[in-house]
Each structure stands twice: as structure tokens, then as C-alpha cells.
Write a protein that holds these residues in place. Structure first.
Motif, PDB file in Angstrom:
ATOM      1  N   ALA A   1    -130.335  22.751  74.181  1.00 55.22           N
ATOM      2  CA  ALA A   1    -129.883  21.472  74.737  1.00 55.22           C
ATOM      3  C   ALA A   1    -130.980  20.753  75.515  1.00 55.22           C
ATOM      4  CB  ALA A   1    -128.657  21.691  75.620  1.00 55.22           C
TER       5      ALA A   1
ATOM      6  N   VAL B   1    -132.655  16.319  72.073  1.00 61.15           N
ATOM      7  CA  VAL B   1    -131.757  15.890  73.152  1.00 61.15           C
ATOM      8  C   VAL B   1    -132.536  15.182  74.252  1.00 61.15           C
ATOM      9  CG1 VAL B   1    -130.136  16.665  74.927  1.00 61.15           C
ATOM     10  CG2 VAL B   1    -130.045  17.649  72.632  1.00 61.15           C
TER      11      VAL B   1
ATOM     12  N   THR C   1    -124.112  15.375  68.810  1.00 63.89           N
ATOM     13  CA  THR C   1    -124.036  16.774  68.407  1.00 63.89           C
ATOM     14  C   THR C   1    -125.388  17.264  67.931  1.00 63.89           C
ATOM     15  OG1 THR C   1    -123.360  16.140  66.182  1.00 63.89           O
ATOM     16  CG2 THR C   1    -121.602  16.655  67.759  1.00 63.89           C
TER      17      THR C   1
ATOM     18  N   GLU D   1    -127.516  24.199  67.895  1.00 65.84           N
ATOM     19  CA  GLU D   1    -128.094  24.918  69.022  1.00 65.84           C
ATOM     20  C   GLU D   1    -128.267  26.391  68.639  1.00 65.84           C
ATOM     21  OE1 GLU D   1    -127.109  25.280  73.768  1.00 65.84           O
ATOM     22  OE2 GLU D   1    -125.445  25.172  72.370  1.00 65.84           O
TER      23      GLU D   1
ATOM     24  N   THR E   1    -122.856  22.077  68.500  1.00 63.16           N
ATOM     25  CA  THR E   1    -122.723  21.759  69.918  1.00 63.16           C
ATOM     26  C   THR E   1    -122.626  20.258  70.155  1.00 63.16           C
ATOM     27  OG1 THR E   1    -123.994  23.732  70.489  1.00 63.16           O
ATOM     28  CG2 THR E   1    -123.853  22.023  72.170  1.00 63.16           C
TER      29      THR E   1
ATOM     30  N   LEU F   1    -122.663  17.258  73.137  1.00 66.70           N
ATOM     31  CA  LEU F   1    -123.198  17.011  74.476  1.00 66.70           C
ATOM     32  C   LEU F   1    -122.752  15.644  74.967  1.00 66.70           C
ATOM     33  CD1 LEU F   1    -126.839  17.894  73.476  1.00 66.70           C
ATOM     34  CD2 LEU F   1    -125.377  19.360  74.838  1.00 66.70           C
TER      35      LEU F   1
ATOM     36  N   ILE G   1    -127.418  15.597  81.153  1.00 64.32           N
ATOM     37  CA  ILE G   1    -126.394  16.279  80.363  1.00 64.32           C
ATOM     38  C   ILE G   1    -125.314  16.730  81.337  1.00 64.32           C
ATOM     39  CG2 ILE G   1    -125.865  18.251  78.894  1.00 64.32           C
ATOM     40  CD1 ILE G   1    -128.814  18.145  77.967  1.00 64.32           C
TER      41      ILE G   1
ATOM     42  N   SER H   1    -121.998  17.597  80.163  1.00 69.24           N
ATOM     43  CA  SER H   1    -121.045  18.500  79.518  1.00 69.24           C
ATOM     44  C   SER H   1    -121.639  19.005  78.204  1.00 69.24           C
ATOM     45  CB  SER H   1    -119.715  17.782  79.252  1.00 69.24           C
ATOM     46  OG  SER H   1    -118.746  18.682  78.770  1.00 69.24           O
ATOM     47  N   VAL H   2    -121.417  20.285  77.946  1.00 67.01           N
ATOM     48  CA  VAL H   2    -121.856  20.932  76.710  1.00 67.01           C
ATOM     49  C   VAL H   2    -120.659  21.670  76.131  1.00 67.01           C
ATOM     50  CG1 VAL H   2    -123.389  22.669  75.704  1.00 67.01           C
ATOM     51  CG2 VAL H   2    -124.203  21.243  77.595  1.00 67.01           C
ATOM     52  N   TYR H   3    -120.414  21.462  74.859  1.00 67.23           N
ATOM     53  CA  TYR H   3    -119.281  22.116  74.195  1.00 67.23           C
ATOM     54  C   TYR H   3    -119.736  22.669  72.852  1.00 67.23           C
ATOM     55  CZ  TYR H   3    -115.056  22.846  71.596  1.00 67.23           C
ATOM     56  OH  TYR H   3    -114.083  23.424  70.830  1.00 67.23           O
ATOM     57  N   ARG H   4    -119.420  23.927  72.616  1.00 66.74           N
ATOM     58  CA  ARG H   4    -119.739  24.576  71.347  1.00 66.74           C
ATOM     59  C   ARG H   4    -118.446  24.742  70.547  1.00 66.74           C
ATOM     60  NH1 ARG H   4    -122.587  26.781  75.519  1.00 66.74           N
ATOM     61  NH2 ARG H   4    -124.816  26.336  75.345  1.00 66.74           N
TER      62      ARG H   4
ATOM     63  N   ALA I   1    -114.445  23.095  76.545  1.00 70.84           N
ATOM     64  CA  ALA I   1    -115.213  22.393  77.577  1.00 70.84           C
ATOM     65  C   ALA I   1    -114.218  21.915  78.627  1.00 70.84           C
ATOM     66  CB  ALA I   1    -115.963  21.216  76.975  1.00 70.84           C
TER      67      ALA I   1
END
Length: 155
Positions: free
Chosen positions: A63, A68, A85, A88, A99, A101, A109, A111-114, A137
Motif C-alpha cells: 500500500a 499508491v 484497488t 497487494e 485490496t 484503499l 491512506i 482505510s485499507v480493505y482486503r 474494514a
């Protein structure tokens, strides 16, 4: 009223080409008064069925990687938030995370969500290339509002 731009794009397999396109669209969204631009899944690069899992892992970046970082700089310069997205790296051999973002208008950044639920149906098997994330998230409060991130099949 909060203005949101939705970028409906067709990504190529070239992540530098996709980054240039994202920067152009980010600037266009800002000119049209948007405060947030949301890009679709696979912004970083299209992963065709012929691409091996090992080849996809070579494209992946953390990230805080160059892809990014460039988006974050563009967000900061334009003063517009970005949802994007990336692929990652994961600790699983030949698998990456899908992922999402949230980059705020200051280029941070927040928030990060996988992606949790991989789509394995109708001849398409994401689990051949992707590793699932391990948690939703959380809702995040920022100067851009309160939000949560999800990707595609997770809905």
C-alpha cells in the motif's frame, strides 16, 4: 451535497498506463466539482485468465508502493479523495490480496480493505490467484465523511 465521481474504466495489463488514466480522470473529476472519485476493481491492472499467479505477484505492490504513492500525490494535489484497488503482496506463495484503499484529499491512506469472499464460479476461480482478507474494514470517520469499503462479491 457531497459530489462523487464514479470512474467506469477498462483497465489494461499495463499498470503505468492505468495510473496515467487514473490521474487524468482524477483531474477531470475535480474540474467537474467532485470531492471523491471511485475507481472499479482491478484499477492497478487487468489480470487476464492467461496470466499465471506468479506473474500477478510480480505486479503486486504494498500500500505504500509507487502506484499508491502516485495516486496519493495526485489526490493531494487535486484536493480530492480517491477509492482505488491494487494487488497487494500476501505471505501465501503465488497469491495476492485484492485490496481497496481510501485515500483522503490530503493524500493519506485512511482505510485499507482486503477482499474477503473470492469469486469461484462459472469457470472463473479467483482463489487461483488471490488470497482472501481476514476482516471487514471498519467504518472510518474522516474529513471526507463516514464510510466503509467492500469489493465486488463481498456485497
Amino acid at each position: 451535497m457531497y459530489q462523487i465521481a464514479i470512474a467506469q474504466v477498462q483497465s489494461s495489463t499495463d499498470k503505468q498506463e492505468n495510473l496515467a488514466m487514473a490521474r487524468r480522470l482524477l483531474e477531470e473529476a475535480k474540474r467537474k466539482g467532485a470531492e471523491l472519485i471511485v475507481f472499479p476493481e482491478f484499477l492497478m491492472a487487468l489480470s487476464p485468465g492467461s496470466q499465471t499467479a506468479a506473474e500477478l505477484t510480480e505486479i503486486a505492490e504494498p500500500a505504500d508502493g509507487p502506484f499508491v504513492s502516485a495516486l496519493a500525490d495526485a489526490a493531494k494535489d487535486a484536493g480530492i479523495a480517491v477509492v482505488a484497488t491494487i494487488y497487494e503482496p500476501s505471505t501465501t506463495v503465488d497469491r495476492v490480496f485484492d485490496t481497496a484503499l481510501w485515500i483522503d484529499r490530503r493524500g493519506n491512506i485512511v482505510s485499507v480493505y482486503r477482499k474477503l469472499h473470492l469469486y469461484d464460479a462459472f469457470g472463473f476461480k479467483e482463489s487461483d490467484k488471490f488470497c482472501p482478507g481476514d476482516d471487514l474494514a471498519p467504518l472510518t470517520q474522516s474529513g471526507d465523511g463516514c464510510f466503509g469499503l467492500m469489493i465486488c462479491y463481498d456485497l
